[in-house]
Enzyme design. Structure first.
Site, mmCIF file in Angstrom:
data_model
loop_
_atom_site.group_PDB
_atom_site.id
_atom_site.type_symbol
_atom_site.label_atom_id
_atom_site.label_comp_id
_atom_site.label_asym_id
_atom_site.label_seq_id
_atom_site.Cartn_x
_atom_site.Cartn_y
_atom_site.Cartn_z
ATOM 1 N N GLU A 176 -60.801 -84.511 88.718
ATOM 2 C CA GLU A 176 -60.804 -86.637 88.606
ATOM 3 C C GLU A 176 -61.636 -85.883 87.655
ATOM 4 O O GLU A 176 -61.732 -87.409 86.462
ATOM 5 C CB GLU A 176 -61.992 -87.038 89.592
ATOM 6 C CG GLU A 176 -61.805 -88.370 89.702
ATOM 7 C CD GLU A 176 -62.562 -88.608 91.219
ATOM 8 O OE1 GLU A 176 -62.974 -89.551 90.938
ATOM 9 O OE2 GLU A 176 -62.381 -88.047 91.925
ATOM 10 N N SER A 222 -62.969 -98.428 97.110
ATOM 11 C CA SER A 222 -61.855 -99.014 95.713
ATOM 12 C C SER A 222 -60.594 -99.356 96.674
ATOM 13 O O SER A 222 -59.711 -98.538 97.362
ATOM 14 C CB SER A 222 -62.006 -98.552 95.349
ATOM 15 O OG SER A 222 -63.162 -97.681 94.046
ATOM 16 N N SER A 264 -68.291 -92.348 100.566
ATOM 17 C CA SER A 264 -69.409 -92.319 100.664
ATOM 18 C C SER A 264 -69.706 -93.551 101.639
ATOM 19 O O SER A 264 -69.205 -93.527 102.212
ATOM 20 C CB SER A 264 -69.680 -93.339 99.457
ATOM 21 O OG SER A 264 -69.629 -92.972 98.143
ATOM 22 N N GLN A 324 -60.454 -94.197 99.403
ATOM 23 C CA GLN A 324 -60.967 -92.917 99.308
ATOM 24 C C GLN A 324 -62.383 -93.715 100.177
ATOM 25 O O GLN A 324 -63.216 -94.245 100.349
ATOM 26 C CB GLN A 324 -61.900 -92.501 97.826
ATOM 27 C CG GLN A 324 -62.410 -91.883 98.383
ATOM 28 C CD GLN A 324 -63.097 -91.344 97.463
ATOM 29 O OE1 GLN A 324 -64.030 -91.335 95.896
ATOM 30 N NE2 GLN A 324 -61.912 -90.231 96.427
#
Lengths: 370, 389
Positions: free
Chosen positions: B246, B163, B131, B128
């Site tokens: 999620e 991650s 951020s 992902q």
């Protein structure tokens, strides 16, 4: 598995909320503040008509034959509306007398069973169900709910006192006083109890009497009935606590939206909204724990009823105490005035907590069942 | 309210148990935490086994290749996996729980055909890229720039907290396509191949010494326009569609594992004699009562999702409460171990990692804002309203 309220349970909650709004609006409750009798007989009968005192009594016994889940939904509403009076004791007196083993909740319950009690004794079942008889409670000494609770080094205590010098709620409104001790359930005529009214009670809607000495009464149940009484009393107390916590959350949020400082609602500031968010977490957690505990009683096999009742009582008591304080904080200076009813919830949360085992004991019970 | 499982749900439980009993015996040794290639092989191998047995995407809809199970059935699935100590989702997390569901909800037919099956079959790993160093809690401030050039976007910028980037094949990437101040209205959702020229992965070392997070440096990476999911500048909404999911059941395995940990701590405390300390028993009892409440809350969330098709508010309540509870549990375990806890291992690893709980996937402060604003309806803070124009 469907852990949402069923249609019937939702309808029951809505019905109770509307009765409470009509019959126990805050203004009329407040007109009885600091009086010796804080609930009138007609309102009590209306609660009875709505089924508040006949929920768990079997249909054969003239009740509705519902389980602990229904009672917890109803008692949350009563707690939310700050309904005064010996609610828990009257419900328990009715259901323990009316218990003929016919209901789903009572029949297969893993909690202490207790058999049917003699009808027509000193506690007339019909009168209790109809709301004509109001029963209060005096808890004497320790009530052990099970072996493991004793092994944990704790028991579920009552007041931890003997028969002398105990405080009884709502004595002037009572038709019967149930004395619960480890050995038995007794019924005492409240008119013969030697008692002094307490000058001023912490909760303006829960008058207290100091009882010098409880007389021996008529025995209506044995140790099993006492244990059953105490475990259900803890569950219903937890339900009232969840209601108190939920009411203070609503009150705090409404005030935070309406009160303006620095040109904007105080609820827009994170310092205030985080207090409200923490209240929400406490309410949601304790309500889920309460319902799971009720189902552990109603539906054998879905959970450990002793552990879940103790856990629910722990979280619900904490929620009521913490949320009622937080509600006053959100109200600022106004929260400290008699005029704003926030203090009534604060006081009620203490009344309810005082009828529960202490937090340490509840934690011990949960730990002993791990 | 009914906490009893239906006959069909129990049947699913029985068949899962039977299957797990057989398949778990043949699993290879668990890899070392910092051997990422081995971890990828292990996690993808497990996903492949699930896929071949028909459990590849229990909660995914049938037309997306999943099993189409109800949220309650998914809960049974997660419960049984945890009970059997089966491997977790591991590096498959982003694909199965976020990128996949996003493409199911918002992707074109061609995108669904290209991306979904390899996720289910354990063939492709996703990471992902949301951020950024200057866009954490304030995600809408992200600056990674995508400029249209023919059939490509040319992307430059920096991402952080990615991650499993070192073993990922694809990245769900949020980029700025609108003007500088366009915030939520100028973001686009792209699929970025991790082997594209210009993508550099630099692992970060966490306070636990581990390397699951990386920084991504993107230098004029060419991403085909065909890799865009949803419309240009509509990426914020696309990303948010699945954020709620999620938080639905993502923590079930860890919650059940935490409840098991409480039992183990009680058992070992009884063995060592520290059970005689009432303070310790009460801390354990208090934490266990809260875990029980969160298990009840989970079942309520799942029931609500089963009825309405959408997870309710419970997910955010759960996230906030569970993050703090994990820290208290780790504190308790450290206290129990005393000086032994200074030797790296458990509980030191859990304790240090528990600090990330109240930061990752929305800090506890942001969670409180979400609860207060979206659930309780309190107004936004004035400064953020100004910023969001």
């Amino acid at each position: 598995m469907d852990f949402e309220l069923s249609e019937d349970e939702g309808a029951l909650a809505r019905a109770l909320r509307s009765i409470c709004a009509n019959r126990f609006p805050l203004e009329s409750l407040r007109s009885r503040e600091l009086q010796p009798d804080t609930v009138d007989r007609e309102s009590w009968r209306e609660l009875a008509e709505a089924g508040v005192f006949s929920l768990r009594t079997s249909e054969d016994g003239g009740g509705l034959g519902l389980g602990a889940a229904a009672v917890s939904v109803v008692f949350e509403e009563l707690g939310r509306a700050l309904v005064p009076g010996p609610l828990v004791a009257s419900e328990l007196a009715a259901s323990i007398i009316g218990m003929t083993g016919g209901t789903e909740g009572n029949a297969g319950s893993p909690l202490p069973a207790g058999g049917p009690l003699p009808a027509g004794g000193p506690l007339p079942a019909g009168g209790l169900l109809a709301g004509q008889v109001r029963a209060g409670v005096a808890l004497v000494g320790q009530i052990h709910l099970g072996d493991s609770w004793e092994r944990a080094g704790g028991s579920f205590p009552g007041s931890g006192r003997g028969r002398d010098g105990i405080l009884v709620e709502h004595l002037a409104s009572l038709d019967a006083l149930v004395v619960v001790s480890e050995r038995c359930l007794q019924v005492v005529d409240p008119r013969v109890v030697d008692a002094e009214p307490v000058d001023r009670s912490l909760d303006p809607l829960t008058p207290l009497w100091r009882v010098a000495r409880l007389p021996e009464g008529e025995e209506v149940g044995g140790p099993e009935h006492s244990r059953r009484w105490r475990s259900e009393e803890v569950l219903l107390g937890a339900a009232l606590c969840v209601g108190v916590a939920a009411a203070t959350l609503d009150m705090a949020v409404a005030y935070a939206m309406q009160r303006r400082q620095f040109g904007r609602p105080v609820g827009s500031f994170q310092a205030v909204k985080h207090i409200c968010a923490d209240m929400l977490v406490r309410v949601e957690e304790s309500r889920c724990a309460l319902h799971a505990a009720a189902l552990a009683i109603d539906q054998p096999g879905v959970g450990d009823p002793v552990r879940s009742v103790a856990g629910a009582a722990l979280l619900a008591t904490r929620a009521a105490l913490a949320c009622s304080k937080a509600c006053i904080q959100v109200h600022g200076g106004m929260g400290f005035t008699w005029e704003i009813p926030a203090h009534l919830y604060l006081a009620r949360s203490r009344v309810l907590a005082s009828a529960m085992p202490g937090a340490g004991e509840l934690e011990e019970v949960v730990a002993s069942r791990l | 309210m009914d906490l009893r499982y239906s006959a069909e749900e129990e049947e699913l439980r029985r068949s899962l148990r039977a299957w797990l009993a057989g398949v778990l015996r043949g699993l290879p040794q668990k890899p070392r935490p910092d051997d990422w290639d081995a971890r990828r092989r292990y996690d993808m191998g497990w996903q492949r086994l699930l896929y071949e047995a028909g459990y590849g995407g229990v909660d995914w809809p049938k037309d997306a290749g999943g099993r189409g199970s109800s949220p309650v059935e998914q809960l049974v699935f997660l419960e049984e996996l945890q009970r059997a100590r089966a491997p977790g989702v591991g590096v498959g997390f982003v694909g199965l729980l976020h990128a996949g569901p996003t493409i199911i909800a918002e992707g074109s037919a061609a995108q669904r055909a290209r991306y979904l099956q390899p996720i289910l079959a354990g063939e492709e790993v996703w990471c992902q890229g949301f951020s950024e160093p200057d866009a954490g809690s304030d995600l809408a401030a992200l600056k990674t720039r995508a400029v249209r050039d023919g059939d490509d976007y040319v992307v430059s910028g920096q991402k952080i907290w990615t991650s499993h980037a070192q073993v990922a094949d694809l990245c769900e990437l949020l980029v700025r396509t609108g003007t500088e101040g366009s915030r939520h209205r100028g973001i686009t959702w792209l699929v970025m191949p991790m082997d594209a020229p210009g993508v550099e992965v630099r692992p970060l070392r966490t306070i636990a010494g581990s390397s699951e997070f990386s920084e991504l440096f993107l230098d004029e990476v060419r991403i085909p326009v065909a890799n865009r999911v949803g419309a240009e500048n509509d990426g914020w909404r696309v990303a948010m569609v699945t954020f709620a999911f999620e938080r639905g059941t993502a923590f079930v395995a860890e919650l059940l594992e935490s409840m098991e940990l409480m039992r183990l701590l009680a058992a070992s405390a009884k063995e060592s004699g520290i059970w005689d300390d009432p303070c310790l028993r009460q801390r354990l009892g208090s934490l266990a009562a809260e875990l029980d409440a969160l298990w009840a809350l989970t079942r309520r969330n799942v029931s609500e999702a089963s009825r309405s098709g959408v997870p309710g508010i419970g997910g955010s309540v759960f996230k906030l409460a569970f993050s703090e509870l994990r820290q208290s549990m780790a504190d308790l375990w450290m206290d129990i171990e005393g000086r032994s806890a200074l030797v790296w291992g458990e509980p030191a690893d859990m304790w240090v990692n528990s600090l990330s709980r109240t930061i990752a996937a929305g800090t506890s402060q942001v969670q409180r804002n979400i609860l207060a604003e979206r659930v309780l309806g309190l107004p936004k803070e004035p400064s953020t309203r100004t910023l969001e124009g």
